[in-house]
Design an enzyme around this catalytic site. Structure first.
Site, PDB file in Angstrom:
ATOM      1  N   GLN A  76      -1.176  -8.900  -6.570  1.00 29.57           N
ATOM      2  CA  GLN A  76      -1.959  -8.120  -5.620  1.00 29.57           C
ATOM      3  C   GLN A  76      -1.346  -8.205  -4.224  1.00 29.57           C
ATOM      4  OE1 GLN A  76      -4.243  -5.999  -6.069  1.00 29.57           O
ATOM      5  NE2 GLN A  76      -5.289  -6.471  -7.985  1.00 29.57           N
ATOM      6  N   GLU A  91      -1.271  -9.163 -23.120  1.00 30.62           N
ATOM      7  CA  GLU A  91      -0.361  -8.330 -22.322  1.00 30.62           C
ATOM      8  C   GLU A  91       0.811  -7.910 -23.212  1.00 30.62           C
ATOM      9  OE1 GLU A  91       1.478  -6.118 -20.034  1.00 30.62           O
ATOM     10  OE2 GLU A  91      -0.131  -7.127 -18.933  1.00 30.62           O
ATOM     11  N   ASP A 125      -8.051  -4.972 -16.646  1.00 39.40           N
ATOM     12  CA  ASP A 125      -7.396  -4.672 -15.365  1.00 39.40           C
ATOM     13  C   ASP A 125      -6.125  -3.877 -15.649  1.00 39.40           C
ATOM     14  OD1 ASP A 125      -6.639  -4.599 -12.728  1.00 39.40           O
ATOM     15  OD2 ASP A 125      -5.898  -6.654 -12.664  1.00 39.40           O
ATOM     16  N   CYS A 138      -7.868   0.541  -9.854  1.00 39.55           N
ATOM     17  CA  CYS A 138      -7.229   0.709  -8.554  1.00 39.55           C
ATOM     18  C   CYS A 138      -7.113   2.186  -8.186  1.00 39.55           C
ATOM     19  CB  CYS A 138      -5.855   0.036  -8.530  1.00 39.55           C
ATOM     20  SG  CYS A 138      -4.692   0.690  -9.739  1.00 39.55           S
TER      21      CYS A 138
END
EC number: 2.1.1.35
Length: 560
Positions: free
Chosen positions: A383, A433, A482, A510
């Protein structure tokens, strides 16, 4: 979603074109396709157009079907809300083979029409207003560039569009934007489920730091707005809009003083060199980009993208040596740089990496997030606002009521920041992931922080979710999603919907507009495609990780 100019020929990608360029039936002037005359690879030479595609189709599904047919493509370009696509190839042979394979092909009931496509117009010519059918967006940008506004105002308008508002006004503006999005989402949910819903909005949480918050910036090297040579900074607008001029970030509020000092000294250094700056229009020159990462532990990393040009190996080695001396011994030492990575690339679209060398320090810096430390490599996702990320992760922990009986599925976990920061508050964390390098980083970060109740899996969520749900069927199982800005494939949502042991899900967006399809699929009624009780949006909160810009992170808590 960013659209790259050209990718290495080894990559196969799907591009979403947000601003479609409609090519005229007449051949453009030769200079508008001058890039074709250069001695370099471009897949625009070898291109097919597919028409009469279904009204709704997935990019990933189209890519999969073309692969199954044996079509050997480089990339696929899909204009938004269109029923046609462009398929680019490495060479003439692959294109003609693709033409044969696709002729007469039916895709989801539609007989696809295939034809040769003309090369796209050079980006630098697309933005020039035509005499007819002017593109309003490009014309607006051109008008601003030609106006009498000072360069300091232009660069702030480009990099930090909300710079001239007080922070309170910025938060009010973002709250309005989020509420408008939520009202639109409520209406779409009503259309898909015939159910009237209201998504509570808890407001926008401010960033703890307003100015100089970015821990990573990418600066271009180029020509200034007043034709100054070798300027380092931000472009006055998007290159895809035909803007290639660069302005100093010295007035940009989101850039720290230490980064501004580095940029100034790097600019001084390359101006002292005879090697030219790199032109994205001509693909000639050497100094292309400077990436700067810094941490709260006073680590400062520089990564230089340098195109080899006509320089010999000996000349490139001299550039490295002089750069290192400048930032460690000479004037640049005032910047207190701790890491320098020098990447040498070919002078071609795609900027193929030839060599990467660590000139100073390690290949990563160490950042502090809460009481945890993370190794952050130059290209790793982290981030951009570290203190803002702490606000976001605290919101997740509090909203989802995590405790030592909770098992967390951290989906699209990247390098593990969310899962690691939550691990001490829960029974177990499983990070999932599909990018293997990110998973290796996540494992190292867990070891660095002595976190033992966390596991990372390098795989697709649909391949592992049911096994995990069965394993923890008697536990309180929650999911945190996310994803990248465009969301995840619908198969991921379908898989989560079918895993009925997951009663609570937190979604971090986002770019909520691009993620709308995911949010709708979570809430749509049970069906053959979505086998599982629908989720309901319980609450939503925005976190301002990007002061002075329109961007924010939106956290939506779902429950069923």
């Amino acid at each position: 979603m960013e659209v790259e100019a050209e990718t290495p020929v080894t990559d196969e990608i799907v591009e979403l074109i947000t601003d479609e360029v409609v090519e005229s039936s007449t051949e453009p002037k030769s200079e508008e396709k001058g890039y074709l005359a250069r001695d370099e690879y471009t897949s625009e030479r070898f291109k097919l157009e597919l028409n009469n595609l279904p009204k709704y189709f997935g990019f990933g599904d189209l890519k999969k079907k073309l692969k199954q047919l044996g079509v050997s493509f480089v990339k696929i370009k899909v204009p938004q809300q269109a029923t046609h696509a462009y398929v680019n190839f490495r060479n003439e042979e692959d294109r003609e083979k693709g033409m044969k394979l696709l002729t007469g092909w039916s895709y989801r009931g539609n007989k696809v029409e295939v034809s040769h496509a003309k090369p796209a117009t050079d980006i630098m010519f697309r933005a020039k207003p035509a005499k007819k059918n002017d593109n309003r967006r490009d014309q607006k940008i051109d008008n601003e560039m030609e106006s009498d506004l000072p360069d300091e105002v232009k660069i702030q308008n480009s990099a930090t569009p909300l710079w001239n508002l007080t922070y309170e006004e910025q938060l009010t503006k973002k709250a309005t934007i989020v509420q408008e999005f939520l009202r639109g989402l409520e209406q779409k949910i009503k259309e898909t489920s015939s159910k009237t819903v209201t998504i509570p909005f808890e407001g926008v949480k401010p960033s703890p730091i307003i100015d100089g918050y970015r821990n990573k910036c990418e600066f271009s090297c180029g020509k200034g707005n007043n034709s100054e040579d070798k300027v380092v900074g931000f472009r006055y607008g998007q290159y895809s809009s035909g803007i290639d001029r660069v302005g100093s970030p010295s007035v940009c509020k989101n850039v720290s003083d230490s980064m501004k000092l580095v940029v100034q000294h790097f600019q001084d250094f390359i101006r002292s060199r005879s090697s030219p700056w790199y032109s994205a229009e001509t693909h000639l020159g050497c100094w292309r980009q400077l990436t700067v990462r810094e941490s709260r532990l006073n680590h400062l990393l520089l990564m230089i993208a340098f195109c080899q040009g006509q320089l010999t190996s000996e000349e490139i080695e001299q550039e490295k040596k002089d750069l290192l001396n400048y930032f460690t011994i000479n004037n640049g030492s005032i910047c207190k740089v701790t890491n320098i990575i020098f990447n040498v690339e070919k002078n071609k679209a795609g900027n193929e990496l030839i060599q990467s060398e660590i000139l100073l320090g390690d290949s990563y810096i160490v950042e502090k997030l809460f009481d945890f430390q993370f190794h952050v490599s130059p290209k790793a996702f982290f981030q951009a606002n570290t203190q803002g990320a702490e606000v976001l992760y605290s919101l997740i922990k509090d909203s989802m009521k995590l405790d030592n009986e909770t098992v967390v599925l951290d989906i699209c976990c990247g390098t593990g920041t969310i899962g690691i920061t939550l691990a001490n508050n829960v029974k177990q964390v499983i990070g999932i992931e599909m990018i293997k390098d990110a998973v290796e980083d996540a494992k190292r970060n867990a070891q660095l922080n002595n976190i033992n109740n966390i596991e990372f899996i390098a795989d697709k969520i649909e391949n592992v979710i049911h096994k995990l749900v069965n394993k923890y069927e008697n536990q309180r199982l929650v999911a945190i999603l996310d994803p990248p800005r465009a969301g995840v494939h619908r198969k991921v949502i379908q898989t989560l919907r079918s895993a009925e042991n997951i009663k609570v899900l937190g979604y971090i967006a986002c770019n909520p507009q691009l993620a709308t399809h995911n949010l709708l699929d979570l809430t749509r009624p049970r069906s053959r495609a979505y086998q599982g009780e629908a989720f309901e949006a319980i609450t939503s909160t925005a976190v301002d990780l990007f002061p002075h810009t329109p961007h924010y992170e939106l956290f939506i808590l779902f429950q069923r």
